[in-house]
Design an enzyme around this catalytic site. Structure first.
Site, PDB file in Angstrom:
ATOM      1  N   GLU A  34       0.826  -1.207   0.000  1.00 17.50           N
ATOM      2  CA  GLU A  34       0.000   0.000   0.000  1.00 17.50           C
ATOM      3  C   GLU A  34       0.861   1.258   0.000  1.00 17.50           C
ATOM      4  O   GLU A  34       0.554   2.229  -0.677  1.00 17.50           O
ATOM      5  CB  GLU A  34      -0.937   0.014   1.221  1.00 17.50           C
ATOM      6  CG  GLU A  34      -2.123  -0.930   1.093  1.00 17.50           C
ATOM      7  CD  GLU A  34      -3.049  -0.563  -0.067  1.00 17.50           C
ATOM      8  OE1 GLU A  34      -3.092   0.613  -0.473  1.00 17.50           O
ATOM      9  OE2 GLU A  34      -3.718  -1.464  -0.592  1.00 17.50           O
ATOM     10  N   TYR A 117      -6.846   6.865   4.131  1.00 17.19           N
ATOM     11  CA  TYR A 117      -6.940   5.871   3.061  1.00 17.19           C
ATOM     12  C   TYR A 117      -6.187   4.585   3.435  1.00 17.19           C
ATOM     13  O   TYR A 117      -6.734   3.480   3.384  1.00 17.19           O
ATOM     14  CB  TYR A 117      -6.383   6.424   1.721  1.00 17.19           C
ATOM     15  CG  TYR A 117      -6.092   5.281   0.779  1.00 17.19           C
ATOM     16  CD1 TYR A 117      -7.130   4.694   0.064  1.00 17.19           C
ATOM     17  CD2 TYR A 117      -4.825   4.702   0.694  1.00 17.19           C
ATOM     18  CE1 TYR A 117      -6.916   3.575  -0.724  1.00 17.19           C
ATOM     19  CE2 TYR A 117      -4.587   3.594  -0.089  1.00 17.19           C
ATOM     20  CZ  TYR A 117      -5.638   3.039  -0.793  1.00 17.19           C
ATOM     21  OH  TYR A 117      -5.420   1.932  -1.553  1.00 17.19           O
ATOM     22  N   ASP A 135      -9.614   6.361  -2.722  1.00 18.23           N
ATOM     23  CA  ASP A 135      -8.505   6.888  -3.519  1.00 18.23           C
ATOM     24  C   ASP A 135      -9.102   7.493  -4.790  1.00 18.23           C
ATOM     25  O   ASP A 135     -10.330   7.593  -4.922  1.00 18.23           O
ATOM     26  CB  ASP A 135      -7.486   5.774  -3.825  1.00 18.23           C
ATOM     27  CG  ASP A 135      -8.053   4.721  -4.772  1.00 18.23           C
ATOM     28  OD1 ASP A 135      -9.284   4.741  -5.036  1.00 18.23           O
ATOM     29  OD2 ASP A 135      -7.274   3.875  -5.253  1.00 18.23           O
TER      30      ASP A 135
END
Ligand code: SF4
Length: 358
Positions: A34, A117, A135
């Protein structure tokens, strides 16, 4: 919502692209993916992710690694603060959580580099928590699906999108659901040419019904990048050249660079070189020759860098605005973690260049 969820999940299970981090349930490995995937393409990330995990296979290995090794493993991925934050967060996880990633979004958000996020992505994908992600891809899918025709940079609109994403995530398999939304945005509901005919949720989509998908989401125009001029020099003394390290925080933090700095308004480059070197390194230069200029575009600044070769007769350094320095063979500067702007300057100076770090 129930039908949208089901269609997204069914579609995702048969259409998801193969990515190595989708094959693991290890929260640490998912976290690294990520962090790398922010602002970076999947194909670029894959070899970096594999190499990073080989070098630092768990939280403890990352927490106790040398920062230069971490920055070196990141070289070429850009946005270096991500690597520094990863290590800072790994240290906290090691100290406070016994080396295991917290499994709830709230605690995750207390860690450096983990915002709303990433916390949502980790909590849902690694721990199956019903947390949303938002996102660019998810924003696009949701504004079109729900027909949101307002500027998505407005806080109230953004908050509504988080709320809608949260409603969608509150169902079975929230991690897959979130990944389905992101995957749909990346491969079907794309910015310019959404492929609505192949979209699993087209029958629920407001933008498709209205025929204005291409014009959504609405985004206010960004301010143009500010123009900045700066100077940098390969400063040598008795065959050794000076490399300086940027402070750990801020633009290109922790990276090595040639000494110099921004020009003041109306200042000539040569005068600016003498001034910035005096102010920021304590060095007086005895000779300087202009080599050329390089251009570099940062997110908010368009930089013109005037590059010099210079010499000095003293090695007494008094740093201001840098976090460290080294005198080393000129050709060795490129072996230190450095930014692509610095790589351009080294190339202009005809010095060896290695892969840069942004
Ligand atoms: Fe996007 Fe078209 Fe699907 Fe709507 S129908 S979500 S605009 S791809």
């Amino acid at each position: 919502m129930k039908r949208v969820r089901k269609r997204l999940l069914d579609w995702y299970r048969t259409n998801k692209r193969a990515m190595p981090w989708r094959e693991t349930r290890d929260p640490y490995a998912i976290w690294i993916s990520e962090a790398m995937l922010q602002q970076t393409r999947v194909e670029t990330v894959i070899p970096y992710w594999q190499r990073f995990l080989n070098l630092f296979p768990d939280v403890h290995a990352l927490a106790t690694a040398d920062l230069d090794d971490v920055l070196g493993a990141w070289a070429g991925l850009g946005y270096y603060s991500r690597a520094r934050n990863l290590q800072a967060a790994a240290r906290l996880i090691d100290e406070r959580h016994g080396g295991r990633l917290p499994d709830d979004a709230e605690t995750l958000q207390t860690l450096p580099g983990i915002g709303r996020y990433t916390a949502g992505a980790l909590a849902s994908i690694a721990f199956d928590r019903p947390e949303p992600v938002l996102d660019g891809n998810v924003k696009r899918v949701l504004t079109r699906l729900l027909g949101i025709r307002e500027d998505i940079a407005q806080p109230a609109v953004l908050e509504r999108l988080w709320k809608e994403a949260g409603t969608l995530a509150r169902g079975p398999h929230p991690g897959d659901l979130n990944q389905a939304l992101m995957e749909l945005g990346a491969t079907v509901c794309t910015s310019r040419t959404p492929r609505c005919a192949g979209c699993p949720i087209s029958q629920f989509c407001d933008a498709r019904a209205e025929g204005d998908a291409e014009s959504l989401p609405i985004k206010a125009r960004k301010k143009p990048a500010r123009r900045v001029e700066a100077v940098a020099a390969l400063v040598t003394r008795r065959g050794r050249a000076l490399a300086v390290r940027r402070p750990p925080r801020g633009l290109l933090g922790g990276l090595w660079d040639l000494p110099g700095g921004d020009l003041a308004a109306g200042e000539m480059p040569r005068a600016g070189l003498a001034r910035t070197l005096r102010e920021r390194t304590g060095l007086e230069i005895t000779r300087a020759s202009a080599i050329g200029t390089v251009e570099h575009l940062f997110t908010h600044r368009k930089l013109t860098l005037h590059v010099y070769r210079a010499s000095t007769s003293t090695n007494r350094i008094r740093l201001d605005g840098f976090a460290g320095h080294k005198w080393l063979a000129p050709g060795a500067i490129s072996s230190l973690p450095h930014a692509s702007m610095t790589a351009k300057a080294l190339a202009l100076l005809m010095l060896p260049t290695a892969r840069s770090s942004d």
